[in-house]
Design a protein around this motif. Structure first.
Motif, mmCIF file in Angstrom:
data_model
loop_
_atom_site.group_PDB
_atom_site.id
_atom_site.type_symbol
_atom_site.label_atom_id
_atom_site.label_comp_id
_atom_site.label_asym_id
_atom_site.label_seq_id
_atom_site.Cartn_x
_atom_site.Cartn_y
_atom_site.Cartn_z
ATOM 1 N N GLY A 138 0.810 -1.202 0.092
ATOM 2 C CA GLY A 138 0.030 0.245 0.016
ATOM 3 C C GLY A 138 0.979 1.252 0.060
ATOM 4 N N LEU A 139 0.348 2.282 0.440
ATOM 5 C CA LEU A 139 1.104 3.521 0.576
ATOM 6 C C LEU A 139 2.067 3.433 1.588
ATOM 7 N N TRP A 140 3.256 4.114 1.482
ATOM 8 C CA TRP A 140 4.166 4.276 2.221
ATOM 9 C C TRP A 140 3.966 5.584 2.972
ATOM 10 N N LEU A 141 3.182 5.600 4.189
ATOM 11 C CA LEU A 141 2.571 6.653 4.688
ATOM 12 C C LEU A 141 3.400 8.070 4.872
ATOM 13 N N GLY A 142 4.565 7.758 5.335
ATOM 14 C CA GLY A 142 5.669 8.948 5.515
ATOM 15 C C GLY A 142 5.985 9.563 4.379
ATOM 16 N N GLU A 143 6.012 8.784 3.244
ATOM 17 C CA GLU A 143 6.344 9.569 1.949
ATOM 18 C C GLU A 143 5.187 10.627 1.504
ATOM 19 N N LEU A 144 4.118 10.400 1.944
ATOM 20 C CA LEU A 144 2.847 11.474 2.012
ATOM 21 C C LEU A 144 3.174 12.381 3.007
ATOM 22 N N THR A 145 3.250 11.964 4.339
ATOM 23 C CA THR A 145 3.093 13.004 5.525
ATOM 24 C C THR A 145 4.199 13.959 5.562
ATOM 25 N N VAL A 171 2.237 21.583 -9.096
ATOM 26 C CA VAL A 171 2.946 20.352 -8.777
ATOM 27 C C VAL A 171 1.963 19.211 -8.677
ATOM 28 N N ILE A 172 2.628 18.251 -9.479
ATOM 29 C CA ILE A 172 1.913 16.853 -9.056
ATOM 30 C C ILE A 172 3.241 15.969 -8.359
ATOM 31 N N TYR A 173 3.150 15.140 -7.383
ATOM 32 C CA TYR A 173 3.973 14.490 -6.401
ATOM 33 C C TYR A 173 3.370 13.162 -6.153
ATOM 34 N N TYR A 174 4.070 12.258 -6.833
ATOM 35 C CA TYR A 174 3.845 10.669 -6.817
ATOM 36 C C TYR A 174 4.537 10.122 -5.723
ATOM 37 N N THR A 175 3.592 9.568 -4.733
ATOM 38 C CA THR A 175 4.369 8.843 -3.630
ATOM 39 C C THR A 175 4.434 7.414 -3.710
ATOM 40 N N GLY A 176 5.011 6.660 -3.076
ATOM 41 C CA GLY A 176 5.334 5.277 -3.190
ATOM 42 C C GLY A 176 4.849 4.433 -2.212
ATOM 43 N N VAL A 204 8.714 10.481 -5.298
ATOM 44 C CA VAL A 204 9.478 9.949 -4.106
ATOM 45 C C VAL A 204 9.371 8.499 -4.137
ATOM 46 N N CYS A 205 10.650 7.807 -3.969
ATOM 47 C CA CYS A 205 10.671 6.397 -4.050
ATOM 48 C C CYS A 205 10.012 5.486 -5.023
ATOM 49 N N HIS A 206 9.460 4.690 -4.947
ATOM 50 C CA HIS A 206 8.559 4.034 -6.129
ATOM 51 C C HIS A 206 7.816 4.763 -6.857
ATOM 52 N N GLY A 207 7.484 6.049 -6.295
ATOM 53 C CA GLY A 207 6.538 7.063 -6.899
ATOM 54 C C GLY A 207 6.964 7.199 -8.280
ATOM 55 N N GLN A 230 14.645 9.517 -3.631
ATOM 56 C CA GLN A 230 15.173 8.094 -3.852
ATOM 57 C C GLN A 230 14.455 7.107 -3.125
ATOM 58 N N ASN A 231 14.010 7.347 -1.903
ATOM 59 C CA ASN A 231 13.691 6.319 -1.075
ATOM 60 C C ASN A 231 12.681 7.207 0.179
ATOM 61 N N PRO A 232 12.188 6.235 0.949
ATOM 62 C CA PRO A 232 11.292 6.718 2.195
ATOM 63 C C PRO A 232 11.953 7.720 2.894
ATOM 64 N N PHE A 233 13.170 7.901 3.093
ATOM 65 C CA PHE A 233 13.895 8.858 3.943
ATOM 66 C C PHE A 233 14.166 10.108 3.091
ATOM 67 N N SER A 234 13.613 10.256 1.787
ATOM 68 C CA SER A 234 14.018 11.250 1.047
ATOM 69 C C SER A 234 12.679 12.353 0.688
#
Length: 229
Positions: A23-30, A98-103, A134-137, A211-215
């Motif tokens: 599912g959604l990696w929540l931190g990449e959104l929040t 802006v369009i921002y794709y989460t992962g 970000v990440c898989h986005g 690159q990843n969730p920490f980005s």
């Protein structure tokens, strides 16, 4: 006028043909949402099908769910946004800067070939808006073609979840394709940090990728810098 951000999230709750939830990696959104909120930007959340965006359970783990994640997870109003995301057909791309794709791994299935999202992305980019992920986005960017027929990412520097990170995450044999390799096949100049899972953001004009969730947070900062400059 306040800037407007279009967040893209997944509808996919499980790997195909594998007994594993995602599912959604929540931190990449929040993390990004928090930074945009500080600037009083208007934010909307869209998914390929609309409706519920499931949350990747691993993103709620004790070592990755920070204050930002826990605050949003425990906020009924915010969670209602994720339970009732808009469909692409319900928004006007002209409204967004802006369009921002989460992962989260789910996006590997429902972002790659979504024609509605591809059209929105192309239009925002060609009108000098910011296309970001970000990440898989970045799976949502790999097959986007511009009006001239070229891939949006062709000849561009970008980053996203690396294949070595898939291996270290133990899912390399479960994912449907190698996103890093596909980005290179479509002409992107893919970049990654030497150390896996280190925060990393790459900007090439109006294309900004993490690159990843920490980005996610530094990706949001790069987007803000681009919007404010």
């Amino acid at each position: 006028m306040s800037k407007r951000i279009l967040h893209i999230v997944t509808n996919v709750a499980a790997y195909e043909n594998v007994n594993q939830v995602t599912g959604l990696w929540l931190g990449e959104l929040t993390h990004a949402y928090d930074e945009f909120e500080k600037k009083n930007y208007i934010q909307d959340i869209v998914s390929p099908l609309g409706g519920n965006s499931p949350i990747e359970p691993k993103s709620l783990g004790r070592f990755v769910a920070d204050e930002s994640v826990l605050k949003r997870k425990n906020d009924p109003a915010f969670m209602k946004l994720l339970e009732n995301t808009k469909k692409p057909s319900e928004i006007n791309w002209q409204d967004y800067d802006v369009i921002y794709y989460t992962g989260g791994h789910g996006v590997m299935w429902d972002f790659l070939d979504n024609s509605e999202l591809q059209e929105i992305t192309k239009n925002i980019y060609e009108k000098d808006g910011i296309v970001s992920s970000v990440c898989h986005g970045y799976c949502g960017l790999l097959n986007v073609r511009l009006s001239n027929g070229q891939y949006l990412i062709q000849g561009k520097k970008l980053t996203g979840f690396a294949w070595c990170e898939e291996v270290l995450a133990g899912v390399a044999k479960k994912v449907p394709y190698n996103a890093e390799e596909l980005a290179k096949e479509h002409g992107a100049h893919y970049e990654k940090k030497f150390i896996p899972f280190a925060p990393n953001v790459v900007r090439d004009g109006n294309l900004i990728t993490g690159q990843n969730p920490f980005s996610a947070r530094i990706t949001a900062h790069a987007i803000i810098e681009a919007l404010e400059s």
